[in-house]
Motif scaffolding. Sequence first.
Motif, PDB file in Angstrom:
ATOM      1  N   SER A  56      38.912  46.000  41.222  1.00  0.00           N
ATOM      2  CA  SER A  56      37.517  46.193  40.721  1.00  0.00           C
ATOM      3  C   SER A  56      36.992  44.522  40.618  1.00  0.00           C
ATOM      4  O   SER A  56      35.819  44.333  40.350  1.00  0.00           O
ATOM      5  CB  SER A  56      37.056  47.031  39.708  1.00  0.00           C
ATOM      6  OG  SER A  56      37.256  46.836  38.372  1.00  0.00           O
ATOM      7  N   GLN A  57      37.934  43.905  39.835  1.00  0.00           N
ATOM      8  CA  GLN A  57      37.299  42.400  39.765  1.00  0.00           C
ATOM      9  C   GLN A  57      37.125  41.373  40.554  1.00  0.00           C
ATOM     10  O   GLN A  57      36.305  40.433  41.062  1.00  0.00           O
ATOM     11  CB  GLN A  57      38.805  41.737  39.337  1.00  0.00           C
ATOM     12  CG  GLN A  57      40.457  41.468  40.596  1.00  0.00           C
ATOM     13  CD  GLN A  57      41.083  40.991  39.462  1.00  0.00           C
ATOM     14  OE1 GLN A  57      41.074  39.840  39.360  1.00  0.00           O
ATOM     15  NE2 GLN A  57      42.550  41.556  39.598  1.00  0.00           N
TER      16      GLN A  57
ATOM     17  N   GLN B 197      26.991  50.118  34.923  1.00  0.00           N
ATOM     18  CA  GLN B 197      28.459  50.129  35.302  1.00  0.00           C
ATOM     19  C   GLN B 197      29.343  51.332  33.969  1.00  0.00           C
ATOM     20  O   GLN B 197      28.741  50.764  32.934  1.00  0.00           O
ATOM     21  CB  GLN B 197      28.744  48.521  34.683  1.00  0.00           C
ATOM     22  CG  GLN B 197      30.141  48.393  35.452  1.00  0.00           C
ATOM     23  CD  GLN B 197      31.145  47.559  35.632  1.00  0.00           C
ATOM     24  OE1 GLN B 197      29.830  46.374  35.869  1.00  0.00           O
ATOM     25  NE2 GLN B 197      32.137  47.096  35.794  1.00  0.00           N
TER      26      GLN B 197
ATOM     27  N   ASP C 295      32.736  51.585  33.149  1.00  0.00           N
ATOM     28  CA  ASP C 295      33.781  51.086  32.676  1.00  0.00           C
ATOM     29  C   ASP C 295      34.527  49.757  33.303  1.00  0.00           C
ATOM     30  O   ASP C 295      34.006  49.305  34.290  1.00  0.00           O
ATOM     31  CB  ASP C 295      34.752  52.139  32.533  1.00  0.00           C
ATOM     32  CG  ASP C 295      35.202  52.684  33.422  1.00  0.00           C
ATOM     33  OD1 ASP C 295      35.483  52.008  34.618  1.00  0.00           O
ATOM     34  OD2 ASP C 295      35.005  54.002  33.340  1.00  0.00           O
ATOM     35  N   LYS C 296      35.425  49.265  34.024  1.00  0.00           N
ATOM     36  CA  LYS C 296      36.155  48.169  34.308  1.00  0.00           C
ATOM     37  C   LYS C 296      35.822  48.766  36.043  1.00  0.00           C
ATOM     38  O   LYS C 296      36.013  47.551  36.446  1.00  0.00           O
ATOM     39  CB  LYS C 296      37.574  47.894  33.919  1.00  0.00           C
ATOM     40  CG  LYS C 296      38.193  48.744  33.873  1.00  0.00           C
ATOM     41  CD  LYS C 296      40.150  48.725  33.691  1.00  0.00           C
ATOM     42  CE  LYS C 296      40.793  49.878  34.167  1.00  0.00           C
ATOM     43  NZ  LYS C 296      42.382  49.320  33.528  1.00  0.00           N
ATOM     44  N   HIS C 297      35.817  50.075  36.712  1.00  0.00           N
ATOM     45  CA  HIS C 297      36.481  49.853  37.314  1.00  0.00           C
ATOM     46  C   HIS C 297      35.395  51.305  37.894  1.00  0.00           C
ATOM     47  O   HIS C 297      35.259  51.026  39.404  1.00  0.00           O
ATOM     48  CB  HIS C 297      37.825  50.817  37.692  1.00  0.00           C
ATOM     49  CG  HIS C 297      37.963  51.642  37.281  1.00  0.00           C
ATOM     50  ND1 HIS C 297      38.281  52.664  38.387  1.00  0.00           N
ATOM     51  CD2 HIS C 297      38.335  52.212  36.229  1.00  0.00           C
ATOM     52  CE1 HIS C 297      38.900  53.690  37.384  1.00  0.00           C
ATOM     53  NE2 HIS C 297      38.529  53.691  36.290  1.00  0.00           N
TER      54      HIS C 297
ATOM     55  N   GLU D  87      43.848  46.169  39.509  1.00  0.00           N
ATOM     56  CA  GLU D  87      42.514  46.119  39.097  1.00  0.00           C
ATOM     57  C   GLU D  87      41.747  45.571  39.800  1.00  0.00           C
ATOM     58  O   GLU D  87      40.927  44.231  39.416  1.00  0.00           O
ATOM     59  CB  GLU D  87      42.308  45.048  37.784  1.00  0.00           C
ATOM     60  CG  GLU D  87      42.933  45.340  36.576  1.00  0.00           C
ATOM     61  CD  GLU D  87      42.539  46.519  35.499  1.00  0.00           C
ATOM     62  OE1 GLU D  87      42.408  47.437  35.978  1.00  0.00           O
ATOM     63  OE2 GLU D  87      43.339  46.806  34.417  1.00  0.00           O
TER      64      GLU D  87
END
Length: 614
Positions: A71-72, A90, A92-94, A69
Amino acid sequence: MTTTRPPARPARPKRAARPAETPAGVHLRVAIPDPHRHLFALTLTIHHPSARQRVSLPVWIPGSYLVREFSQHLQNLQATQGGQAVAVRQLDKHSWQIDAQAGQPLELRYEVYAFDASVRTAFLDATRGFFNSTSLCLRVAGQTAQPHTLTLAADDLPAGWRVATGLSPEQADADGRGRYRAADYDELADCPVELGTFWQGDFEACGVPHRFVVSGAGAGFDGERLLADTRRLCEAQIRFWHGDQAPPFTHYVFMLHASADGYGGLEHRNSTALICQRADLPPRSAAARATTPLKAADGYTTLLGLISHEYFHTWNVKRLRPAEFAPYDYAHENYTELLWFFEGFTSYYDDLFLRRAGLIDNLAYLQLVTKTANQVLQTPGRHLQSVAQASFDAWIKYYRVGENTPNATVSYYTKGALVALCLDLTLRAAGTGSLDDVMRHLWAACAGGPVREADIARALRAVGGRSFARELRDWVHGTDDLPLTELLRAQGASVDRDKAPLAQQLGLRVSESGGITIKTVLRGGAAEAAGLAAGDEWLGIEIPPPRRGQPAEAWQIRKLDELPLLLGARRRCTAIVARDRRLLRCELVWPEEPVQALRVGPADAQRLQAWLAP
């Protein structure tokens, strides 16, 4: 090593002026406004974006099989086009969608927090910088196959810092500051960058320039010895794969960071990132240099083994690689059952090349084999999980180590290395060839590209003259122990059994820093039967009195090796442990049959020479 600009091109006849063309591809500029903030400042320019352009950051890095992850750590993403701000949404998470218009250059600005000193991500402080582009560079949907450029300009870096990377320079100064080019995103992602005031040295191996940079080491290590020994390893491996032919890379970079307490490496197509303890670097002294060959337990031997491992990966996983990884999917786990081959066989050859390069002798090499064998034999999970299953489960088990890990899984590194050893010795005993021949056959048959287990089976048949389906079934997909003893003895090694270390006899893995803390209770051992648990602090023991009516003896203990002295011939005691601030009494019975470990040594020098000779 000085990087020069490309030679000037011959002058061309003048042509009529025409409108300037917008460059193709993607460009990333990396700046360090203030290293104390641990933030890389990125400017990503997409010269020909699509409408509603999508971008994403990888969730993992090839070679390290865990969703991390990245992208955190990405923050403050903003977009402009034609000098005007455009919306960023955005998804999703990345991944993100940019409200851009097609055709007009799009500029993205953002920051990435970097304070992970491992080889897998990115790090930045006032002493050095390091990054993999999988942590910094957004992937541009629809343009990952386009050329990518990377700029590390002098104005964007702290004064005096240099640049080391496997990327090819388009325009760079003597310290490596400037612009670099990658054919596509995959190449950019596969070339980490080291920044700082590092030590550096150069050598040629089989005519190929190699650069070695070391950060964090201080001035007391022997850089010339490090270069000379690494060169021997590189030349031995290049000749192993290609004989007198050129390897599949034109230059190579080792990037080593020396720290107080660290170890690890990550392979790349023409470079590797490494971490070692400063104490493992070779000291600058005539006495130390004269201590050759090295001993198996030397820290410098461990470092050279790491260098050997990551360099062998240049062929075995970066070019030969699981078919499931062609191409890489940066957004999800990439599952394969073949890590026993790509990591395990590499782990077999890393130590073997220390011997073939003349850096260790037969005794030291067999001591390293002993260590690997006992690591596997002391893992109860080897009877629960096959090495092929361990490969597939790497994403959820190998990189997520817990107190029960040794009971539930087996390492595809160590058992994979033993599978390679057994196959090699089986082929040699039959007189049909060796695992060396299998590896080279596989390289030719797969054209240095994607590999399936069926390809490995065919290569074994081609060299061995028979099917190896039974061995692959039992050793790779099964959970029985490998026939190490008979195969090693047939190749000129002695195999004896010694009493295992005390913790292993009790079925424990412990930390003994300032006392005894239990890390793991191994399945089926005396400690498990007594009720000891991971996290317990072992404070002392009570020993039954020799005669009825006498008081028990109570002793505080700080190290396990105090136990035999206190117990003498007695096999029973009460372990007193602290768990969750409660004192517990656990009745411990010493095993009647002592747990044993293997010890492998030289026996027949002539037969060993045929296997281990350079």
